[in-house]
Design a protein around this motif. Structure first.
Motif, PDB file in Angstrom:
ATOM      1  N   LEU A  24     -31.662  -1.974  -5.032  1.00 47.14           N
ATOM      2  CA  LEU A  24     -32.604  -1.885  -3.911  1.00 47.14           C
ATOM      3  C   LEU A  24     -33.062  -3.252  -3.413  1.00 47.14           C
ATOM      4  CD1 LEU A  24     -34.955   1.151  -4.707  1.00 47.14           C
ATOM      5  CD2 LEU A  24     -32.897   1.086  -3.316  1.00 47.14           C
ATOM      6  N   ILE A  25     -32.927  -4.264  -4.250  1.00 44.41           N
ATOM      7  CA  ILE A  25     -33.337  -5.631  -3.858  1.00 44.41           C
ATOM      8  C   ILE A  25     -32.547  -6.093  -2.635  1.00 44.41           C
ATOM      9  CG2 ILE A  25     -33.469  -8.051  -4.629  1.00 44.41           C
ATOM     10  CD1 ILE A  25     -33.644  -6.921  -7.514  1.00 44.41           C
ATOM     11  N   ARG A  26     -31.285  -5.632  -2.542  1.00 42.83           N
ATOM     12  CA  ARG A  26     -30.407  -6.082  -1.445  1.00 42.83           C
ATOM     13  C   ARG A  26     -30.587  -5.250  -0.173  1.00 42.83           C
ATOM     14  NH1 ARG A  26     -27.063  -6.215  -6.023  1.00 42.83           N
ATOM     15  NH2 ARG A  26     -26.044  -4.242  -5.460  1.00 42.83           N
ATOM     16  N   GLU A  27     -31.441  -4.203  -0.223  1.00 43.10           N
ATOM     17  CA  GLU A  27     -31.601  -3.314   0.930  1.00 43.10           C
ATOM     18  C   GLU A  27     -32.841  -3.687   1.748  1.00 43.10           C
ATOM     19  OE1 GLU A  27     -29.327  -1.296   1.673  1.00 43.10           O
ATOM     20  OE2 GLU A  27     -28.221  -0.962  -0.197  1.00 43.10           O
ATOM     21  N   ASP A  28     -32.866  -3.214   3.031  1.00 47.44           N
ATOM     22  CA  ASP A  28     -34.024  -3.520   3.879  1.00 47.44           C
ATOM     23  C   ASP A  28     -35.196  -2.595   3.539  1.00 47.44           C
ATOM     24  OD1 ASP A  28     -33.710  -1.049   5.211  1.00 47.44           O
ATOM     25  OD2 ASP A  28     -32.388  -1.937   6.711  1.00 47.44           O
ATOM     26  N   GLN A  29     -36.364  -2.867   4.159  1.00 45.71           N
ATOM     27  CA  GLN A  29     -37.601  -2.168   3.830  1.00 45.71           C
ATOM     28  C   GLN A  29     -37.519  -0.666   4.112  1.00 45.71           C
ATOM     29  OE1 GLN A  29     -40.135  -3.430   2.126  1.00 45.71           O
ATOM     30  NE2 GLN A  29     -41.005  -1.366   2.113  1.00 45.71           N
ATOM     31  N   ASN A  30     -36.863  -0.286   5.243  1.00 47.89           N
ATOM     32  CA  ASN A  30     -36.740   1.139   5.589  1.00 47.89           C
ATOM     33  C   ASN A  30     -35.950   1.906   4.531  1.00 47.89           C
ATOM     34  OD1 ASN A  30     -38.197   1.007   7.919  1.00 47.89           O
ATOM     35  ND2 ASN A  30     -36.437   0.876   9.289  1.00 47.89           N
ATOM     36  N   PHE A  31     -34.871   1.279   4.034  1.00 51.87           N
ATOM     37  CA  PHE A  31     -34.051   1.937   3.016  1.00 51.87           C
ATOM     38  C   PHE A  31     -34.844   2.096   1.722  1.00 51.87           C
ATOM     39  CE2 PHE A  31     -31.033   2.251  -0.434  1.00 51.87           C
ATOM     40  CZ  PHE A  31     -30.061   3.099   0.073  1.00 51.87           C
ATOM     41  N   VAL A  32     -35.568   1.049   1.326  1.00 47.86           N
ATOM     42  CA  VAL A  32     -36.379   1.087   0.089  1.00 47.86           C
ATOM     43  C   VAL A  32     -37.425   2.189   0.192  1.00 47.86           C
ATOM     44  CG1 VAL A  32     -38.025  -0.194  -1.339  1.00 47.86           C
ATOM     45  CG2 VAL A  32     -35.988  -1.349  -0.443  1.00 47.86           C
ATOM     46  N   GLU A  33     -38.059   2.304   1.371  1.00 50.56           N
ATOM     47  CA  GLU A  33     -39.083   3.339   1.581  1.00 50.56           C
ATOM     48  C   GLU A  33     -38.466   4.737   1.473  1.00 50.56           C
ATOM     49  OE1 GLU A  33     -41.991   4.892   5.182  1.00 50.56           O
ATOM     50  OE2 GLU A  33     -41.268   2.818   5.242  1.00 50.56           O
ATOM     51  N   MET A  34     -37.286   4.897   2.076  1.00 47.51           N
ATOM     52  CA  MET A  34     -36.595   6.195   2.012  1.00 47.51           C
ATOM     53  C   MET A  34     -36.227   6.536   0.569  1.00 47.51           C
ATOM     54  SD  MET A  34     -33.073   7.361   3.942  1.00 47.51           S
ATOM     55  CE  MET A  34     -32.062   6.067   3.172  1.00 47.51           C
ATOM     56  N   ALA A  35     -35.667   5.571  -0.163  1.00 51.43           N
ATOM     57  CA  ALA A  35     -35.268   5.792  -1.552  1.00 51.43           C
ATOM     58  C   ALA A  35     -36.474   6.151  -2.423  1.00 51.43           C
ATOM     59  CB  ALA A  35     -34.569   4.548  -2.094  1.00 51.43           C
ATOM     60  N   THR A  36     -37.597   5.484  -2.177  1.00 52.12           N
ATOM     61  CA  THR A  36     -38.827   5.748  -2.942  1.00 52.12           C
ATOM     62  C   THR A  36     -39.305   7.179  -2.713  1.00 52.12           C
ATOM     63  OG1 THR A  36     -39.438   3.414  -2.700  1.00 52.12           O
ATOM     64  CG2 THR A  36     -41.185   4.940  -3.368  1.00 52.12           C
ATOM     65  N   LYS A  37     -39.227   7.636  -1.457  1.00 47.96           N
ATOM     66  CA  LYS A  37     -39.675   9.003  -1.133  1.00 47.96           C
ATOM     67  C   LYS A  37     -38.734  10.051  -1.722  1.00 47.96           C
ATOM     68  CE  LYS A  37     -42.366   7.991   3.010  1.00 47.96           C
ATOM     69  NZ  LYS A  37     -42.494   8.142   4.476  1.00 47.96           N
ATOM     70  N   ILE A  38     -37.443   9.731  -1.805  1.00 49.01           N
ATOM     71  CA  ILE A  38     -36.489  10.656  -2.443  1.00 49.01           C
ATOM     72  C   ILE A  38     -36.772  10.720  -3.940  1.00 49.01           C
ATOM     73  CG2 ILE A  38     -34.050  11.027  -3.026  1.00 49.01           C
ATOM     74  CD1 ILE A  38     -33.373   9.743  -0.282  1.00 49.01           C
ATOM     75  N   SER A  39     -37.034   9.566  -4.543  1.00 47.20           N
ATOM     76  CA  SER A  39     -37.317   9.489  -5.979  1.00 47.20           C
ATOM     77  C   SER A  39     -38.570  10.287  -6.342  1.00 47.20           C
ATOM     78  CB  SER A  39     -37.492   8.025  -6.393  1.00 47.20           C
ATOM     79  OG  SER A  39     -37.831   7.928  -7.751  1.00 47.20           O
ATOM     80  N   SER A  40     -39.568  10.265  -5.452  1.00 52.48           N
ATOM     81  CA  SER A  40     -40.833  10.966  -5.732  1.00 52.48           C
ATOM     82  C   SER A  40     -40.758  12.456  -5.381  1.00 52.48           C
ATOM     83  CB  SER A  40     -41.972  10.320  -4.936  1.00 52.48           C
ATOM     84  OG  SER A  40     -41.780  10.526  -3.539  1.00 52.48           O
ATOM     85  N   GLY A  41     -39.648  12.868  -4.724  1.00 49.07           N
ATOM     86  CA  GLY A  41     -39.492  14.276  -4.341  1.00 49.07           C
ATOM     87  C   GLY A  41     -40.068  14.597  -2.981  1.00 49.07           C
ATOM     88  N   GLU A  42     -40.532  13.555  -2.259  1.00 46.94           N
ATOM     89  CA  GLU A  42     -41.125  13.781  -0.936  1.00 46.94           C
ATOM     90  C   GLU A  42     -40.055  14.080   0.120  1.00 46.94           C
ATOM     91  OE1 GLU A  42     -44.011  11.382   2.193  1.00 46.94           O
ATOM     92  OE2 GLU A  42     -43.859  10.668   0.124  1.00 46.94           O
ATOM     93  N   VAL A  43     -38.879  13.438  -0.016  1.00 45.08           N
ATOM     94  CA  VAL A  43     -37.764  13.664   0.922  1.00 45.08           C
ATOM     95  C   VAL A  43     -36.636  14.373   0.169  1.00 45.08           C
ATOM     96  CG1 VAL A  43     -35.946  12.541   2.268  1.00 45.08           C
ATOM     97  CG2 VAL A  43     -38.301  11.748   2.469  1.00 45.08           C
ATOM     98  N   LYS A  44     -36.416  15.638   0.512  1.00 41.16           N
ATOM     99  CA  LYS A  44     -35.364  16.425  -0.134  1.00 41.16           C
ATOM    100  C   LYS A  44     -34.176  16.668   0.798  1.00 41.16           C
ATOM    101  CE  LYS A  44     -38.491  18.880  -3.282  1.00 41.16           C
ATOM    102  NZ  LYS A  44     -37.837  18.573  -4.563  1.00 41.16           N
ATOM    103  N   GLN A  45     -34.434  16.558   2.109  1.00 42.48           N
ATOM    104  CA  GLN A  45     -33.384  16.752   3.104  1.00 42.48           C
ATOM    105  C   GLN A  45     -33.507  15.684   4.189  1.00 42.48           C
ATOM    106  OE1 GLN A  45     -32.967  20.780   4.601  1.00 42.48           O
ATOM    107  NE2 GLN A  45     -33.981  21.633   2.785  1.00 42.48           N
ATOM    108  N   ARG A  46     -32.409  15.459   4.915  1.00 42.12           N
ATOM    109  CA  ARG A  46     -32.426  14.447   5.975  1.00 42.12           C
ATOM    110  C   ARG A  46     -33.486  14.780   7.026  1.00 42.12           C
ATOM    111  NH1 ARG A  46     -27.113  11.570   8.581  1.00 42.12           N
ATOM    112  NH2 ARG A  46     -28.214   9.971   9.757  1.00 42.12           N
TER     113      ARG A  46
END
Length: 634
Positions: free
Chosen positions: A99-121
């Motif tokens: 994630l260090i190599r990714e931009d802020q939007n990608f990190v935010e999306m990944a964090t929300k998927i990890s927490s279960g907030e984003v389950k679908q596109r």
């Protein structure tokens, strides 16, 4: 329409029925479907052509069930796996430090998927690039072996649609999944969707032939074939088998040459309206020997003990058999398939093949099944004096067996609220003559500017060739216009382009998916311009095959396929009973003076009854019917 569906179900029949825009098509099939589900306590399957329509149907199921007094109707939407996030993949990205190599939007999306907030596109409210989403979406799911299966929407969906116990009432899927389910059940006896269903409804059935062909199409690129062959080599070597090495080397060497020759063929074609290219014979390659090498690998792989690598062995055998079929087709010893080449979105050469005869697949596996199948769309009929004539093309293309329903026409007032304009003074467009093509597109650009000024923008311009769109946009860049120019975006999602169009009241230019599925009611869309009649491209390998098997190519292939697409495109204009607008066709082949034999058939198939070839009449209609509505809304 509801009564026709009920009667077909009661008689164990299939039904095909055209439902005009605005009749309440989804209500027409959902009301009997809900009653059938309530009586027989078995799931109803509804297949649609888009996620947007699936979500609308899902909402309508709950809305109508409440009106009917049915409580707790259970529905599930079955989307393709690429629409779901994969928590396992995201956790691996986090653990690896990627994630260090990714931009802020990608990190935010990944964090929300990890927490279960984003389950679908669809849970993400902002635009996500395809390359970013592909890193976090479900891919090669491990199902029961996955640590995160209990919180995964994809796993939950697949479990619900497959369960033979009565745990869901309505299964809403895309047409692709329904077709893959039919194929899988035929090949293995086990599908993705439960066998225990009472009724199947296929909405937007005008797309179904293309969807079936797409689902039955296998596509290969060089990288995929080489990787698969090397994986097979590793698998055999891990079991102490080394006799395959010569076959692997020979296959890789020859496959590289094949792709090199096909790439040269595509370059020689130059610019083409078709995205599919005929593969001319590759006489320098011994395809019989390549098929024999592949057969040896199949034999060696099938003889090794499965152990823990059962799935890997099955995958390898499946891929090898596909390669063997590919070599048979390229070598001219397989006559049951169509084959072509194409450039992928990543500009790499691909080879695809599919069965020639898809209607037999549907006749045997869908229309001869245990439950009734309902096919419906707003644009499945042609012009004709009888129901048989009007449904002739679609029933033959799909191998449909069943009842032909009475056409249900749109209730909208096309006579007073719509004007159809055909330009009679346009140059002829000839694809093989650059001068003709440039002259037409220059005249088309000037006509687009004139017509869009009448409606103060608020126009959808539809093209049948991407190159035409590009050249018209290039022409417009040299002209000062009074409205914004919005061009179709790359990829399947057009939400940002459509939102920009609605906000700016400009002119939106598109091809492909813009011919259907766009629903803009009110004066935001006051005109649709069809640049050319969307006849299929004769050089396309699939069209070429159909032509060879027809007696009258114009009336059996070209005209019916063009009319389905034209009716879809013109159907973007009037989307509610209060809408008003202009359909402008810049193809002079449809003008009265051209005396084309198909003119009457085209005009009678369209709902627009007020017709003109006079540009001043168009301007007056805009002044009388459209501008006052725009000013009233402002």
């Amino acid at each position: 329409m509801s009564l026709d569906i009920t009667e077909a179900f009661a008689n164990d029949d299939n039904l095909i029925i055209e439902a005009g825009v605005g009749i309440g098509k989804s209500f027409a099939y959902l009301i009997p479907a809900l009653l059938i589900n309530e009586m027989f306590k078995k799931p109803i399957v509804i297949a649609t052509s888009s996620i947007q329509l699936s979500e609308q149907i899902y909402d309508d199921v709950h809305k109508i069930s409440q009106r009917l007094g049915f409580d707790d109707v259970r529905a599930v939407i079955g989307k393709g796996m690429g629409n779901y996030s994969c928590q396992e993949r995201v956790e691996k990205l986090i653990e690896s430090g990627s994630l260090i190599r990714e931009d802020q939007n990608f990190v935010e999306m990944a964090t929300k998927i990890s927490s279960g907030e984003v389950k679908q596109r669809s849970d993400i409210l902002y635009s996500v690039k395809e390359k970013d989403w592909s890193k976090v979406s479900v891919n090669n799911c491990t199902y029961e072996k996955c640590t995160y299966r209990n919180t995964c929407d994809f796993y939950k969906m697949r479990h619900l649609i497959k369960s033979n116990s009565w745990v869901v009432d309505f299964i809403v899927v895309n047409q692709d999944l329904l077709i893959r389910d039919l194929i899988r059940k035929y090949e293995t006896g086990r599908g993705f969707i439960t066998d225990n269903i009472e009724l199947t409804v296929i909405d937007e059935a005008h797309n179904f032939e293309e969807k079936v062909r797409s689902a039955l199409t296998l596509t290969f690129d060089l990288k995929y074939i080489k990787r698969s062959l090397r994986n097979t080599s590793k698998l055999l070597s891990s079991r102490g088998v080394y006799t395959h090495l010569r076959s692997i080397d020979a296959l890789i060497f020859n496959v590289e040459n094949i792709f090199e020759m096909i790439e040269a063929q595509i370059k020689n074609y130059g610019l083409s309206e078709s995205e599919r290219y005929v593969i001319t014979p590759l006489d320098s390659t011994d395809f019989k020997a390549l098929a024999e090498y592949t057969k040896e690998l199949i034999t060696s792989t099938s003889l090794i003990e499965t152990g823990k690598k059962e799935r890997q062995i099955d995958d390898s055998l499946h891929e090898l058999r596909n390669f063997q079929t590919l070599f048979y087709i390229l070598g001219g010893s397989d006559f049951d398939h169509l084959i072509w080449s194409q450039n992928s979105n990543k500009n790499t050469v691909e080879i695809s093949y599919c069965p020639k005869n898809i209607k037999e697949v549907l006749t045997d596996r869908l229309f001869s099944g245990r439950n009734s199948v309902i096919l419906t769309s707003a644009t499945i009929c042609q012009s004709g004096s009888s129901l048989e004539e009007r449904y002739d093309y679609i029933t033959k293309a799909l191998g449909f067996k069943g009842v032909l329903g009475e056409q249900q026409f749109s209730p909208y007032n096309y006579t007073d609220n719509a004007l159809m304009y055909v330009a009679k003074d346009m140059p002829l467009y000839r694809t093989k003559t650059e001068e003709n093509k440039e002259a037409f597109l220059k005249a088309a650009t000037d006509k687009i500017v004139q017509l869009c000024n009448f409606t103060k923008g608020r126009t959808l311009v539809l093209f049948s060739a991407k190159e035409d769109l590009r050249l018209v946009i290039e022409n417009l860049s040299k002209i000062k216009v009074n409205w914004g120019i919005i061009v179709q975006k790359e990829g399947s999602s057009q939400d940002s382009a459509l939102n920009e169009f609605k906000e700016n009241k400009g002119v939106i230019f598109g091809t492909g998916i813009f011919w259907e599925g766009i629903n803009i009611s009110g004066q935001d869309l006051s005109q649709v311009i069809i640049v050319r009649l969307p006849f299929p491209v004769p050089s396309d390998p699939i069209t070429e095959h159909k032509i060879k098997n027809s007696k009258d190519a114009m009336n059996e292939i070209f005209l019916p396929e063009m009319l389905i697409k034209l009716r879809q495109g013109t159907g973007r204009l009037i989307r509610s009973e209060t809408d008003a607008g202009i359909i402008s066709i810049l193809d002079s082949r449809l003008s009265e003076s051209s005396k084309r034999p198909y003119r009457d058939a085209v005009l009678s198939a369209l709902p627009f009854k007020t017709y003109t070839e006079d540009i001043e009449t168009v301007e007056k209609f805009a002044q009388d019917k459209i501008i006052p509505r725009i000013e009233e809304n402002n």
